[in-house]
Design a protein around this motif. Sequence first.
Motif, short mmCIF file in Angstrom:
data_model
loop_
_atom_site.label_atom_id
_atom_site.label_comp_id
_atom_site.label_asym_id
_atom_site.label_seq_id
_atom_site.Cartn_x
_atom_site.Cartn_y
_atom_site.Cartn_z
N LEU A 81 0.85 -1.19 0.00
CA LEU A 81 0.00 0.00 0.00
C LEU A 81 0.89 1.24 0.00
CD1 LEU A 81 -2.97 0.83 0.21
CD2 LEU A 81 -2.80 0.59 2.67
N VAL A 82 0.72 2.07 -0.96
CA VAL A 82 1.54 3.28 -1.06
C VAL A 82 0.70 4.49 -0.70
CG1 VAL A 82 2.84 4.74 -2.64
CG2 VAL A 82 2.96 2.27 -2.85
N SER A 83 1.22 5.36 0.14
CA SER A 83 0.42 6.51 0.53
C SER A 83 1.32 7.63 1.03
CB SER A 83 -0.55 6.11 1.65
OG SER A 83 -1.28 7.23 2.08
N HIS A 84 0.79 8.82 1.13
CA HIS A 84 1.54 9.91 1.73
C HIS A 84 1.09 10.13 3.17
CE1 HIS A 84 -2.12 11.73 0.17
NE2 HIS A 84 -2.05 12.47 1.24
N ASP A 85 0.09 9.36 3.59
CA ASP A 85 -0.50 9.58 4.89
C ASP A 85 -0.08 8.46 5.84
OD1 ASP A 85 -2.09 10.15 7.05
OD2 ASP A 85 -3.82 10.68 5.83
N LEU A 86 0.91 8.73 6.67
CA LEU A 86 1.46 7.70 7.53
C LEU A 86 0.44 7.21 8.54
CD1 LEU A 86 3.80 6.04 8.56
CD2 LEU A 86 4.58 7.99 9.85
N LYS A 87 -0.24 8.12 9.12
CA LYS A 87 -1.18 7.76 10.18
C LYS A 87 -2.25 6.82 9.63
CE LYS A 87 -2.09 8.80 14.49
NZ LYS A 87 -3.09 9.80 14.87
N LEU A 88 -2.75 7.16 8.45
CA LEU A 88 -3.86 6.40 7.89
C LEU A 88 -3.49 4.95 7.65
CD1 LEU A 88 -6.72 6.52 6.58
CD2 LEU A 88 -5.58 7.02 4.45
N VAL A 89 -2.34 4.72 7.04
CA VAL A 89 -2.01 3.36 6.63
C VAL A 89 -1.34 2.56 7.74
CG1 VAL A 89 -1.84 3.94 4.22
CG2 VAL A 89 0.18 4.09 5.63
N ALA A 90 -0.62 3.24 8.60
CA ALA A 90 0.08 2.48 9.63
C ALA A 90 -0.90 1.77 10.53
CB ALA A 90 0.98 3.41 10.42
N GLN A 91 -2.11 2.26 10.59
CA GLN A 91 -3.09 1.62 11.46
C GLN A 91 -3.62 0.33 10.88
OE1 GLN A 91 -5.98 4.67 11.99
NE2 GLN A 91 -4.86 5.65 13.65
N CYS A 92 -3.38 0.10 9.60
CA CYS A 92 -3.97 -1.11 9.03
C CYS A 92 -2.99 -2.02 8.31
CB CYS A 92 -5.15 -0.75 8.12
SG CYS A 92 -4.98 0.78 7.25
N THR A 93 -1.70 -1.77 8.45
CA THR A 93 -0.76 -2.67 7.79
C THR A 93 0.18 -3.30 8.80
OG1 THR A 93 0.69 -0.80 7.39
CG2 THR A 93 -0.78 -1.45 5.60
#
Lengths: 338, 619, 282
Positions: free
Chosen positions: B228-240
Amino acid sequence: MIYSKSGLWTDAAALSSPRLELCRAILRRLVIVGTVLIGVSALTFFVLGILPGNAAQTLFGQDATPEQLARIEAELNLDRPILERYNLWAVEALHGNLGHSLASHQSATKLLADRLPVTIELVVLALLLSLILAVPAALVASRWPARFIDRSVAAINITTLSIPSYVFALILVLMFSVHLRLLPAIGFVPLRESVVRNLESMTLPALAIALPLFGLYTRFLRGDLLEQLLHHDYIVAAKAKGIGSLRILVRHALPNSISGLLTVIGVNFGALIGGTVIIEQIFALPGIGKLLLESVHARDVPIVQAIVVTLAAISTGVNLAIDALYGTIDPRTRNASF
Amino acid sequence: MIDLLRQPSQSAPPSRQAIGAPVLQVSNLKVAFDRNGRVETAVEALNFDLCAGSTLAIVGESGSGKSVSCRAAMGLLPANAIVSGSIRIMGEEFLTLRERERQLRRGRDIAMVFQNAERALNPVIPIGSQVAESVGAHSRMTRAAARRRAEELLQLLGLQTRRSLYSAYPHELSGGMRQRVMIAIAIAQQPKILIADEPTSSLDAVTQIQTIDLLLDLQKQFDMALLLVSHDLKLVAQCTDSVLVMRRGQMIEHGPSADVLERPRTDYARSLVTAANDLCAYLQDSKASEANEAPLLVAKGVSHDFVTRVTAGSKRGLVRALSNVSFELKRAETLAIVGETGSGKSTLARALLQLPAPMSGSIVFRGHILSDLKGRRLKEQWRHMQMVFQDPFSSLNPKWKVFDAIEEPMIGHRCVESSLRRARAEELLHLVGLPVSLGDRLPTELSGGQCQRVAIARALATRPSLVICDEAMSSLDAITQHHTAELIQKLRTQTGTAWLFISHDLRMVARISDRTAVMHLGQICEIGPTRAVYLEPRHPYSSALLESIAVTREPGLKRSPRTSGPEPHGPAAAPAACRFSPHCDRAEERCRTEAPPLKCIGDGHFVACYFPLNGSEVS
Amino acid sequence: MTASSRPKARGRFRWPQGFGVSSAALTLLAIVIACFLWPEVHSMHMPVGGNVRDANLPLLSSDHLLGTDMDGNDVLSRLLYGGRQSLLVAFGVNLLGLLIGGTLGAVAAYFRGFVDTAIMRTIDIIIAFPPLILAIAISQAFTPSTGTLVLALLCYSIPAFARVSRASTLRLCALPFMTAARLSATSHNGILRKHIAPNVLPQLASYALLGVGVVVVLEGAMSFLGLGTPPPNPSWGGMIFHGQSAMLTRPHLLIVPSVMLSVTVLCFNLIGEALRERLDAK
């Protein structure tokens, strides 16, 4: 309910129904076409009518007798003011009577009707030839961009579109008729008589017109395809599915180029028609272009008028058809309804 | 079959699945681009392993090389790319393969969901055909079989609920639906590796949450490895499972998500994590307002409609861009108007300037009713009302020097004598923190941030009472945004100008505005002191919006189900109703027929809702 | 184990950078010098008024490099003077077209409303005529001369430039700095002169270069048909026409002016295209 990416649209029942909109659009187009035709015919009329005196004198030379002059004047209604003359002409034109030849007294409409099919055949053949050559060339060039084949195609394109059709015509005659003796230089054979010989006699003329157009279309198409390949995400996405390059070009890129190509064809349609004038002259084809030249040199004003208006009308009609085609080809301009 | 229209899942850490063998191994990856002889490095020394059934997030700002790395893994880089290192897919080295062999593996073993579905779907081919093409790309299926499978996939992704979308075209679908089509295309061949490149950044807040959940569900169902590639650390770190942080092509940090989130080792990662958390610290304390002072700008009941462009055969649609908008702005105050694309914010900005004048409602500026003014009178008011635009490069004439651009308003409004103009221009350049030597340059020689400062200087040239910033910082990169925001902070205190900020970036405006108004589809939902609106949103929409940027008071707070699916499930809203009612699960009949007026619920805090949230409500 | 891939160097074919444009520019310069300067400097035979006794001299005769035509005129000098004629007409038409048409288009796009509709409808009507047909119709009304030729060609050129200028100005008006100019209370005149003109001119200039090629071809066509430059004045089109009849015996009479015409148009096209690409890339 119409739904768009931000749900911005309200209920569809808001203002009108698709059928009404379609009628409105057709009506609008017809009005525009009508205006253009009126303008075209008026402009032609006024321009050609500036020096009416010459018409009579050129026809009969310096020894025009007063009776002959008077007859011409009566035929062309030269004693009436110009607006009235235009009115009379327009009314007649709407009934299908485009005037009579000053020299031969034949009906202009009949003359045009006799000659038009030849010109149309020439135009259609030229267009087909140019597209048959252009599409594969553009596909090949964009399949291997920046390689030798692409550079060669680009070089050929810019050369062919720089050479005017009359030069091509004469060079082709020189090559194929004079030296190689493959195809006839002049001598038109109507379709009714023999299809093969008709096509033989039309090949060189159609080719002469088609080659500059081929250069133009290929250059546009190649540029458009490459631009899609380089910059558009849907091409990368298609590649990501695991599809081969050729299929991507033909199935994904080419359909998007069609409307652009139509525009290029429409914009250059005038050149296509203009080309027929010279080409018919060179190859002695009994088409409208040749008739136009003959009438111009003979100062046969009514015929010139009839031809110019007809050709302009055809040009407008073609552009109108292209506009209508956009609607069917590009789904984005069609009904949006989810 | 998964019911994808249910409530979004809670943000608990994903259950640990059996982690299998690595399916994607990247070692020492280096990517550079040959731009006409100059070699620019985009990625340097990237290393990571992705195991079957696990999820990895790659986080970074634009230009960090994350997208380039993904495309390298699929062999989708442009012809001028120079790639070195090793990429092993299912144990097999990918980089040494010929193009034909790579083509065989794309889609079948490894697939990608692209960022902007509007651009990644072919506009002239129906979506069903595009999905079917993916289904049949590597197998000899009949067209009918491919079509059947495509319809199944569309069904799986919740796209066939009301009618068959098989022959629909991309432009007929909403953003969220298009993204689902993209996902369907990617999973069609059941690849082992799924790469999602910024799958949510072009979506609105409400749909972002659903899309991430959807990806995770599909990953579990098909047992794929997800990148999953994103610029939003908070958003993705919660689900990976694990996170990799990139910056300027280099790997900054790499480890299990929980570790990176709670104990970031590098400063950069720390700044990314804390940026969201410390938002509260940025929030302005509401200024003590001078009571009883006549407001500078009063908008009352402003409404504006667009009739959409009509083409043959299409319906003529009425777009209500602004719907009864009312607010006040006091002298030297800063008001932020936030909302998503399509909320009408830019239309509002144009309406304030009377370009064009709104269809109904009144705007009173400095005591003048603007709609009564025409021509010269209106121009006189423009002297006091200036604007800074979104794109810094096209807001300056590329053929004009910077000095000419700044002096233009002085000349037009005749407010500065010709002999004094250059001095004033220099003063303005100094004010916005630019060296005077830039005055003789052309905009093409300046950076985006510098151009924007010139635009601000130009706006301040006539000493206006109000400056409107229409998404003025949205086109700048993160660091420049930060500097420009600081500049505006400084200017707020130095000049006595009132500022009106229009933006979709809630984080950015939080630190520079006194008051905030939240707009949704042409209506103001909530308006009040920034701190109050951010920390205690009362309108369901504001609450959902703020949650989407992960502004939570306490980490791990359950996400309240304010919204219920990408499609409106209730009947369509009448034009004069609350625009959020189709998505709101608190909506009742009243909401759908009559728009709620702005009601005061606290100190300068207004909400347009019949059932506003209680501040401490949690579930 | 590492692997590396460079951009596919093998098979990549590149002309040296800018090869096309610089050789086009040089060729063009040579042609212009030949047509305009050379006859002044080097005494040549006159292109008209030749002696019939000298008719039909072959290529590379002494004193007549390219031979003479059937009227006894020196072919080389007819070629150069004819070139002068074609180029002058082409430049003149495009310059006037740019100035008049460009202004009309910009004004139409800027003011919109009635002005725009009126100008655009008129242009639509004129553009409905195929260019050559229009030129034929107009020149038919007058006795053929260079002046009427220019007039006839202008009737095609002005609307063409107006269209390009209008499209360009419309795009420009959508940009924010135009709104900023309005907010700065700059006058209409000021906006047209100082904002629009500098930004639209480069594109019009590249269009004009391509237009020179087009007008050279049109002028050639008109002269070929006997409706352009009146004989016995030389022009490339006329030479091509007369070359037809001698095609079998003396093909160079046909080939030389054809090549000159084509090469000239090719050079203008190369330069115009390069300029347009430059502008699009910005």
